[in-house]
Design an enzyme around this catalytic site. Structure first.
Site: not given
Ligand code: OXD
Ligand code: MN
Length: 587
Positions: A72, A200, A209, A229, A251, A253, A276, A371
């Site tokens: 991002r 992306y 998002k 989130h 993100s 984590c 998410d 990913r």
């Molecule tokens: C983030 C995702 O960046 O979930 O939080 O991809």
């Molecule tokens: Mn996320």
């Protein structure tokens, strides 16, 4: 026939001057058609999709992006509201009129000789109060295929769009990936997002998002609900009862790992509802309920293995209807590979750049933010309640961050206001999920800093107001899996051992154990977290929970600096909590 959708398509066709319009219907045949297109075409000198080894990963495909487009781009993401104050200091801001002039110039003729995919989709459970009708256009077949995994694409969405005056519009073109011409512009007052120059996920799958968090957080503020989130899990306890929890982490984590956790305790089973995003409502019974608006996982690959996250590995191998996409992992023999998936590095490994991997000279073989995009329906622990149109009742909310020190492994807030305060001042070390330096501490309130589509000061007040509107509040917990010892090594093993902490949380919710009151909330009494079988010495366990005054002096100074950015927008109750914290630490 002139329908709202047809009108929008006509407008987009004129703007982009595409050679062909393809309206998606969500069928299996369509998936095959789009995959064939992707396998047979190149973008940016790379074949868009490559089929992977069916024995290892059935119905799965490999995608490699431009190295400049792997995360991002928060610095290029804007919230365009008429008033700057409404977007707040937490968002980049431009006046909507100026933003549109900029974007329309970039969009003009951008799809010449290209197909424009029209993606009608639903976020949230159809025919429930969570349902939101949406449409996105894009010139990226990778984005179109990803949207089929992550959202409910198809004819059902078309009729809903045409029967409702209100629907979300997402306009996306991948452009030429020039980072100087990359912008993600949100118009919350118009239910609109314009995104240019990136493929992306977080920048280009506009249902995720951009809509389900940034636009919907604003809608929720206006309408009295929340777009967060957060993961949603159900914890089945020995008597068979299921207790539902939400957990917010920044993100990269470990949210996905926690959402698909295989508990180390046989008598505790974790049910997955989302990894998410959670949409949260206050239901008629005065309780918070949550549902996941998405239908897939867009998870970070590195670190995922049969040891750390067996449920995700089974999900990736259990492909039924929707093709799975792997993006920017390494690859060998048509098998995707990433750091952590196996102990040995395959000798013929190709790194995420597409070059033969050399351990001695290259960095990681898979990009740290590589990913997988996989359907939630493949997940063997998917809760039957995922489909519940009311969502699930929430008993606890965990706010987690990545901190080497200062924040204990787990702590229960004393009450709602204190919990909102602790969540509003959460700091976390930055990761590779977003462009920018890694490892700096930034305040990331409720893990929403990059995703709150309006002023965080108003957002905090919205959270505080919940206590006035509910009969039964969930307990709030603060968590940190990432504390380090003096040798800079993680103390807590994390991953599946986090089920030890989840068990403690459930015991607190069920009032089965006492806790020690501290300056910041309730900490576990010795012996109440099950550490059986863990090889961590007592000194390190103490360190996991240590509240060090020197560290808290620095922490409080950082919090004050952060709050000062928002001036009078910070609610009085939260300023009082900060004063109280200083008093407790005698600062
Ligand atoms: C983030 C995702 O960046 O979930 O939080 O991809
Ligand atoms: Mn996320």
């Amino acid at each position: 026939m002139v329908t709202p959708l047809n009108l929008f398509i006509k407008e987009m066709k004129e703007l982009f001057q595409c050679s062909e319009v393809y309206i998606m219907n969500g069928t299996q045949k369509e998936a095959e058609k789009l995959i064939t297109i992707a396998q047979n075409s190149k973008f940016d000198d790379r074949v868009i999709l490559k089929k992977l080894n069916v024995k290892e990963y059935p119905n799965s495909y490999y995608h490699r992006s431009n190295p400049n487009d792997v995360s991002r781009t928060e610095d290029l993401t804007f919230v365009c509201t008429n008033l700057k104050e409404q977007a707040g200091p937490n968002n980049n801001w431009i006046k909507p009129k100026i933003a549109k002039i900029k974007m329309l110039k970039l969009f003009k003729n951008a799809m010449k000789n290209k197909i424009m995919y029209v993606i009608p989709f639903i976020m949230g459970i159809p025919d429930s109060k969570y349902e939101k009708n949406c449409v996105q256009v894009t010139d990226s077949v990778y984005v179109a295929l990803s949207m089929r995994i992550m959202t409910r694409v198809g004819d059902q969405a078309i009729s809903k769009i045409n029967n409702n005056s209100e629907f979300f519009k997402g306009i996306h073109s991948i452009g030429d990936l020039n980072p100087k011409k990359r912008f993600i512009m949100h118009f919350p007052e118009e239910n609109l997002v314009m995104s240019f120059g990136s493929g992306y996920g977080g920048n280009a799958l506009l249902g995720k998002k951009c809509y389900s968090l940034r636009i919907c957080s604003y809608l929720g503020y206006k309408e009295g609900w929340f777009a967060e989130h957060m993961i949603i899990i159900g914890v089945q306890i020995p008597n068979g009862k299921i207790i539902y929890l939400l957990a917010a982490f920044p993100s990269a984590c470990g949210k996905t790992n926690l959402a698909l956790l295989e508990s180390i305790f046989k008598e505790y089973k974790i049910w997955t509802l989302g990894d998410d995003i959670a949409w949260i409502n206050i239901n008629e019974d005065g309780q918070l309920y949550a549902a996941n608006p998405e239908t897939g996982f867009f998870g970070v690959a590195p670190g995922t293995s049969f040891k750390t996250n067996p449920v995700m590995m089974k999900t990736l191998k259990n492909n039924k209807f929707f093709p799975t996409l792997f993006t920017n992992t390494a690859i060998y023999n048509d098998i995707p590979w990433w750091e952590g998936v196996s102990d040995n590095i395959p000798s013929n490994l190709i790194n995420w750049y597409g070059k033969k991997y050399c351990k001695d000279t290259d960095g990681p073989a898979a990009h740290p933010n590589s990913r997988f995009t996989v359907s939630i329906y493949n997940c063997p622990t998917l809760s039957p309640e995922y489909y519940n149109p009311n969502g699930v009742p929430i008993s606890g909310i965990i706010f987690g961050s990545r901190r080497s020190n200062t924040i204990p492994l787990i702590c229960e807030a004393k009450n709602w206001t204190n919990g909102v305060f602790m969540a509003s001042v959460m700091g976390s070390e930055t990761t590779t999920a977003s462009n920018g330096s890694i490892g700096n501490i930034r305040r990331d309130p409720m893990a929403m800093l990059p995703f709150c589509g309006y002023n965080l000061g108003d957002y905090f007040q919205h959270w505080l107001n919940v206590s006035k509107r509910t009969k039964k509040l969930p307990k709030i917990f603060i968590a940190n899996w990432f504390r380090k010892d003096k040798n800079n090594k993680f103390i807590w093993p994390g991953f599946r051992d986090n089920s030890r902490v989840i068990k403690w949380i459930i015991d607190r919710i069920n009032k089965k154990i006492d806790a020690n009151e501290s300056e910041i909330g309730f900490l576990p009494k010795r012996g109440t977290i099950d550490l059986n079988g863990l090889n961590i010495d007592n000194e390190k366990i103490e360190l996991l929970f240590k509240l060090d005054k020197k560290e808290w002096i620095i922490e409080i100074a950082m919090i004050e600096k952060f709050y000062s950015k928002f001036g009078d927008k910070i609610p009085k109750e939260l300023k009082n909590c900060l004063k109280e914290l200083k008093r407790k630490f005698k600062i």
